[in-house]
Design an enzyme around this catalytic site. Structure first.
Site, PDB file in Angstrom:
ATOM      1  N   ARG A 104      17.243   0.644  17.446  1.00 54.33           N
ATOM      2  CA  ARG A 104      16.240   1.516  18.023  1.00 54.33           C
ATOM      3  C   ARG A 104      15.713   2.434  16.942  1.00 54.33           C
ATOM      4  NH1 ARG A 104      17.202   5.079  23.326  1.00 54.33           N
ATOM      5  NH2 ARG A 104      18.407   6.325  21.873  1.00 54.33           N
ATOM      6  N   THR A 108      10.455   6.484  17.309  1.00 55.91           N
ATOM      7  CA  THR A 108       9.662   5.912  18.411  1.00 55.91           C
ATOM      8  C   THR A 108      10.543   5.480  19.583  1.00 55.91           C
ATOM      9  OG1 THR A 108       9.881   3.675  17.557  1.00 55.91           O
ATOM     10  CG2 THR A 108       8.025   4.970  16.715  1.00 55.91           C
ATOM     11  N   ASP A 200      26.516   7.803  20.732  1.00 48.37           N
ATOM     12  CA  ASP A 200      25.982   6.599  20.082  1.00 48.37           C
ATOM     13  C   ASP A 200      27.074   5.523  20.051  1.00 48.37           C
ATOM     14  OD1 ASP A 200      23.637   5.962  17.624  1.00 48.37           O
ATOM     15  OD2 ASP A 200      25.368   4.672  17.941  1.00 48.37           O
ATOM     16  N   ASP A 203      27.877   3.773  16.575  1.00 44.69           N
ATOM     17  CA  ASP A 203      28.573   4.675  15.649  1.00 44.69           C
ATOM     18  C   ASP A 203      30.010   4.916  16.089  1.00 44.69           C
ATOM     19  OD1 ASP A 203      26.458   4.902  13.935  1.00 44.69           O
ATOM     20  OD2 ASP A 203      25.700   6.764  14.799  1.00 44.69           O
TER      21      ASP A 203
HETATM   22  C1  PRP Z   1      21.895   1.304  21.044  1.00 43.71           C
HETATM   23  C2  PRP Z   1      22.562   0.508  22.149  1.00 43.71           C
HETATM   24  C3  PRP Z   1      21.426  -0.310  22.687  1.00 43.71           C
HETATM   25  C4  PRP Z   1      20.251   0.617  22.533  1.00 43.71           C
HETATM   26  C5  PRP Z   1      19.956   1.213  23.876  1.00 43.71           C
HETATM   27  O1  PRP Z   1      21.772   0.544  19.906  1.00 43.71           O
HETATM   28  O2  PRP Z   1      23.655  -0.244  21.726  1.00 43.71           O
HETATM   29  O3  PRP Z   1      21.211  -1.515  21.987  1.00 43.71           O
HETATM   30  O4  PRP Z   1      20.639   1.649  21.623  1.00 43.71           O
HETATM   31  O5  PRP Z   1      18.800   1.956  23.839  1.00 43.71           O
HETATM   32  P1  PRP Z   1      17.459   1.519  24.602  1.00 43.71           P
HETATM   33  O6  PRP Z   1      17.849   1.055  25.954  1.00 43.71           O
HETATM   34  O7  PRP Z   1      16.674   2.805  24.638  1.00 43.71           O
HETATM   35  O8  PRP Z   1      16.786   0.463  23.787  1.00 43.71           O
HETATM   36  P2  PRP Z   1      21.173   1.131  18.533  1.00 43.71           P
HETATM   37  O9  PRP Z   1      19.711   0.902  18.469  1.00 43.71           O
HETATM   38  O10 PRP Z   1      21.636   2.539  18.344  1.00 43.71           O
HETATM   39  O11 PRP Z   1      21.796   0.178  17.438  1.00 43.71           O
HETATM   40  P3  PRP Z   1      23.331  -0.019  17.020  1.00 43.71           P
HETATM   41  O12 PRP Z   1      24.027  -0.712  18.159  1.00 43.71           O
HETATM   42  O13 PRP Z   1      23.235  -0.861  15.798  1.00 43.71           O
HETATM   43  O14 PRP Z   1      23.925   1.335  16.744  1.00 43.71           O
HETATM   44  N1  URA Z   2      22.058   4.213  22.438  1.00 47.89           N
HETATM   45  C1  URA Z   2      23.328   4.712  22.448  1.00 47.89           C
HETATM   46  O1  URA Z   2      24.201   4.227  21.696  1.00 47.89           O
HETATM   47  N2  URA Z   2      23.606   5.705  23.291  1.00 47.89           N
HETATM   48  C2  URA Z   2      22.710   6.240  24.121  1.00 47.89           C
HETATM   49  O2  URA Z   2      23.040   7.176  24.880  1.00 47.89           O
HETATM   50  C3  URA Z   2      21.404   5.723  24.092  1.00 47.89           C
HETATM   51  C4  URA Z   2      21.100   4.704  23.249  1.00 47.89           C
END
Ligand code: PRP
Ligand code: URA
Length: 209
Positions: A104, A108, A200, A203
């Site tokens: 994400r 944006t 997150d 993380d």
């Molecule tokens: C997080 C999570 C989802 C997304 C959810 O991933 O694991 O994939 O955000 O958010 P959304 O519904 O608003 O799209 P992130 O983009 O942080 O990537 P990561 O898993 O690599 O940390």
């Molecule tokens: N992605 C995450 O990992 N946590 C949230 O709360 C939203 C998006």
């Protein structure tokens, strides 16, 4: 319209509370996400088809049930969806695993695709997309769109925690995809994080912040 199932088994809710706690470290976080995914897999696969087979027990021949028809594919959205795969494979060891890489954009909040590798016969499989977090719904919606473009016909989405906004977004863009969650939380905050959520997920799983 798709079905939304909240799986609120006491064991799942208990483990989810520990996952949410900011004092839970990466190792316990990972173990618990895996355990919750395994417990959820039981419910997510409740309606998959069985066929009658003949088995010889040490005593006699008998007819019993085994999984039939479509085979399963588990498709985690990287990175955080990976944390759910091990638990699911414990229950469904024959499933193939595809990977979709999306992150994400922090400004944006829109998903950016960086990887996609799926089983060749994805069109013949029952696909379970995994991601712990369904926030705005952008990542899950895009992952499902990508899967459909690659031929997937039957898809379900499995998340630990969802915001009402994310559920609505996926239902609007993919009314054919059933959604399974352990918790539907209150809302998104101004940064697109789920409230109360767990922070997150990527993380916390991988200790990257
Ligand atoms: C997080 C999570 C989802 C997304 C959810 O991933 O694991 O994939 O955000 O958010 P959304 O519904 O608003 O799209 P992130 O983009 O942080 O990537 P990561 O898993 O690599 O940390
Ligand atoms: N992605 C995450 O990992 N946590 C949230 O709360 C939203 C998006």
């Amino acid at each position: 319209m798709s079905k939304v199932t909240q799986i609120s088994h006491p064991l799942i809710l208990h483990k989810l509370s520990i996952i949410r706690d900011k004092n839970t470290g990466s190792k316990d976080f990972r173990d618990l996400v895996e355990e919750v995914a395994m417990l959820m897999a039981y419910e997510v696969t409740r309606d998959i088809n069985l066929e009658e087979v003949e088995i010889e027990t040490p005593i006699c021949t008998t007819k019993c049930k085994m999984l039939s028809g479509k085979k399963l594919a588990i498709v985690p959205i990287l990175r955080a969806g990976l944390g759910m795969v091990g638990g699911m494979l414990k229950l469904i060891p024959a499933a193939k695993v595809g990977h979709i890489g999306l992150y994400r954009d922090e400004k944006t909040l829109k998903p950016v695709e960086y990887f996609c590798k799926l089983p060749q016969d994805i069109g013949e499989r029952e696909v379970i997309v995994t991601d712990p977090m369904l926030a705005t719904g952008g990542s899950s919606s895009d992952a499902i769109t990508l899967l459909k473009k690659r031929g997937a016909k039957s898809i379900r989405l499995m998340c630990l925690i969802a915001a009402p906004e994310g559920i609505e977004a996926v239902r609007q863009s993919h009314p054919d995809v059933d959604i399974y969650v352990a918790s539907i939380d209150e809302k998104l905050n101004e940064n697109g994080y789920i409230v109360p959520g767990l922070g997150d997920a990527g993380d916390r799983l991988f200790g990257t912040k």
